[in-house]
Write an enzyme that holds these catalytic residues in place. Structure first.
Site, PDB file in Angstrom:
ATOM      1  N   MET A 292      -6.347   4.320   3.627  1.00 39.82           N
ATOM      2  CA  MET A 292      -5.928   2.924   3.425  1.00 39.82           C
ATOM      3  C   MET A 292      -6.006   2.176   4.757  1.00 39.82           C
ATOM      4  SD  MET A 292      -3.100   2.873   0.434  1.00 39.82           S
ATOM      5  CE  MET A 292      -1.672   3.241   1.435  1.00 39.82           C
TER       6      MET A 292
ATOM      7  N   ALA B  50      -5.607   1.346   8.927  1.00 42.64           N
ATOM      8  CA  ALA B  50      -4.617   1.515   9.994  1.00 42.64           C
ATOM      9  C   ALA B  50      -4.795   2.925  10.567  1.00 42.64           C
ATOM     10  CB  ALA B  50      -3.191   1.267   9.491  1.00 42.64           C
ATOM     11  N   LEU B  51      -6.018   3.189  10.964  1.00 43.36           N
ATOM     12  CA  LEU B  51      -6.422   4.559  11.298  1.00 43.36           C
ATOM     13  C   LEU B  51      -5.754   5.053  12.581  1.00 43.36           C
ATOM     14  CD1 LEU B  51     -10.235   4.163  10.506  1.00 43.36           C
ATOM     15  CD2 LEU B  51      -8.419   5.008   8.992  1.00 43.36           C
TER      16      LEU B  51
ATOM     17  N   ARG C 162       2.622   4.292   8.757  1.00 39.48           N
ATOM     18  CA  ARG C 162       3.920   3.605   8.607  1.00 39.48           C
ATOM     19  C   ARG C 162       4.845   3.827   9.809  1.00 39.48           C
ATOM     20  NH1 ARG C 162       3.069   4.610   2.713  1.00 39.48           N
ATOM     21  NH2 ARG C 162       3.118   2.560   1.708  1.00 39.48           N
TER      22      ARG C 162
ATOM     23  N   GLN D 266       0.642  14.654  -2.803  1.00 43.12           N
ATOM     24  CA  GLN D 266      -0.583  13.928  -3.152  1.00 43.12           C
ATOM     25  C   GLN D 266      -1.776  14.881  -3.204  1.00 43.12           C
ATOM     26  OE1 GLN D 266      -1.847   9.967  -1.464  1.00 43.12           O
ATOM     27  NE2 GLN D 266      -3.052  11.219  -0.072  1.00 43.12           N
TER      28      GLN D 266
ATOM     29  N   LEU E 273       2.006  12.113  12.385  1.00 39.85           N
ATOM     30  CA  LEU E 273       1.360  10.806  12.496  1.00 39.85           C
ATOM     31  C   LEU E 273       1.285  10.153  11.122  1.00 39.85           C
ATOM     32  CD1 LEU E 273      -1.613  11.218  15.001  1.00 39.85           C
ATOM     33  CD2 LEU E 273       0.790  10.741  15.433  1.00 39.85           C
TER      34      LEU E 273
ATOM     35  N   GLY F 115      -4.557  11.192  13.151  1.00 37.72           N
ATOM     36  CA  GLY F 115      -4.552  12.057  11.956  1.00 37.72           C
ATOM     37  C   GLY F 115      -5.796  11.787  11.124  1.00 37.72           C
ATOM     38  N   HIS F 116      -6.117  10.501  10.920  1.00 39.98           N
ATOM     39  CA  HIS F 116      -7.336  10.158  10.163  1.00 39.98           C
ATOM     40  C   HIS F 116      -8.576  10.662  10.902  1.00 39.98           C
ATOM     41  CE1 HIS F 116      -4.652   6.747   8.692  1.00 39.98           C
ATOM     42  NE2 HIS F 116      -5.033   7.320   7.565  1.00 39.98           N
TER      43      HIS F 116
END
Ligand code: PAF
Length: 292
Positions: free
Chosen positions: A41, A43-44, A198, A164, A195, A47-48
């Protein structure tokens, strides 16, 4: 299997329309090799980027999607205020040599009259599903759409969202989606905080207090693995969180690692999962718990 070819580097392609995505993917696939999808989503954070790097090790072409999915936010949740630093995200992906960024508009994912919902019964009901009704239906629905749009060989998700990941694995298996769902370990700050996009909601003071979450969980894991009473370890972790400034946690639970059934005896591989609010942020985390 990954191709062993060395190719000229191509710049990141940012795609907003499904027809263009299909054309680009056709071109990518004509080169041969495998395609990995990293759904996000935006806001990298690091972790991404760990997901991206793992994808690049495992596949020949990497597609990252950025879509803030309205269907997985409740009416009182942070859909409107969710961070959307589109330029910074694209720059980061270009720097990491991602092939393709899929950034659809809402109408491209949910056209007029969209009426289908995917619901993974059981796995989606408890834990975050109980605290956020409809959330996992929204996640399963959008991930199924993204899988159908990109048709990747594999897709990578962070283990921070353990529930998830379990739900997406179940859905991919149940619906024969033909996508290998790969979980990638949590990336943590120096003080242990996982990380998360949010974390940006935390004030400086809350950010310092947030380290109490992994710490309380680690202590509970140690107690449970040492054979201590499970209920007492969970209750103590909740108490520590409240003392550190968290609201009463949504849950601190010990569950079976795969099916997320609540456990009262540590007789198989388990997971300690927790969710609690601190200021404007709802933080989640999970850790493995193994029987002796
Ligand atoms: O984990 C996330 O960022 C989202 O839930 C996902 C999987 C991209 C679906 O919107």
């Amino acid at each position: 299997m990954k191709l062993g070819l060395i190719e000229a580097e191509a710049p990141l392609q940012i795609i907003h329309r499904l027809s263009a995505l299909r054309d680009r993917l056709k071109l990518l696939r004509s080169k041969g090799g495998t395609v990995a999808l990293v759904p996000t989503m935006g806001a990298l954070h690091d972790g991404h980027m760990t997901l991206v790097k793992t994808a690049q090790q495992q596949a020949d072409h990497v597609v990252v999607s950025i879509f803030v999915n309205p269907k997985q936010f409740g009416p009182k949740e942070d859909f409107a205020s969710y961070p959307r630093p589109a330029d910074a995200d694209a720059a980061l992906l270009a720097q990491h040599k991602v092939d393709l960024l899929w950034m659809p508009e809402v109408e491209e994912v949910y056209p007029q009259g969209f009426a289908t919902k995917i619901s993974v019964a059981g796995l989606g009901d408890g834990l975050c599903g109980a605290a956020r009704p409809g959330h996992f239906d929204g996640v399963a629905t959008v991930v199924a759409k993204l899988f159908n749009q990109v048709r990747p060989d594999m897709a990578l998700f962070g283990e921070k969202d353990w529930q998830q990941l379990a739900i997406i694995r179940r859905m991919a298996h149940d619906l024969d989606l033909g996508v290998d769902v790969i979980g990638v370990p949590i990336v943590r700050e120096g003080d242990g905080l996982a990380l998360s996009s949010r974390n940006a909601y935390l004030t400086k003071q809350e950010r310092a207090a947030a380290a109490a979450l992994p710490k309380a969980m680690k202590d509970a894991v140690a107690k449970i693995e040492a054979g201590g009473p499970i209920d007492a370890a969970l209750a103590e972790a909740e108490k520590k969180l409240v003392k550190a400034g968290f609201q009463q946690p949504d849950y601190v639970s010990l569950c079976g690692a795969d099916y997320l059934e609540p456990m009262s005896v540590l007789d198989r591989p388990a997971r300690l999962l927790a969710a609690a609010r601190l200021g404007k942020a709802r933080l989640i985390d999970n850790m493995p718990v193994n029987p002796a």
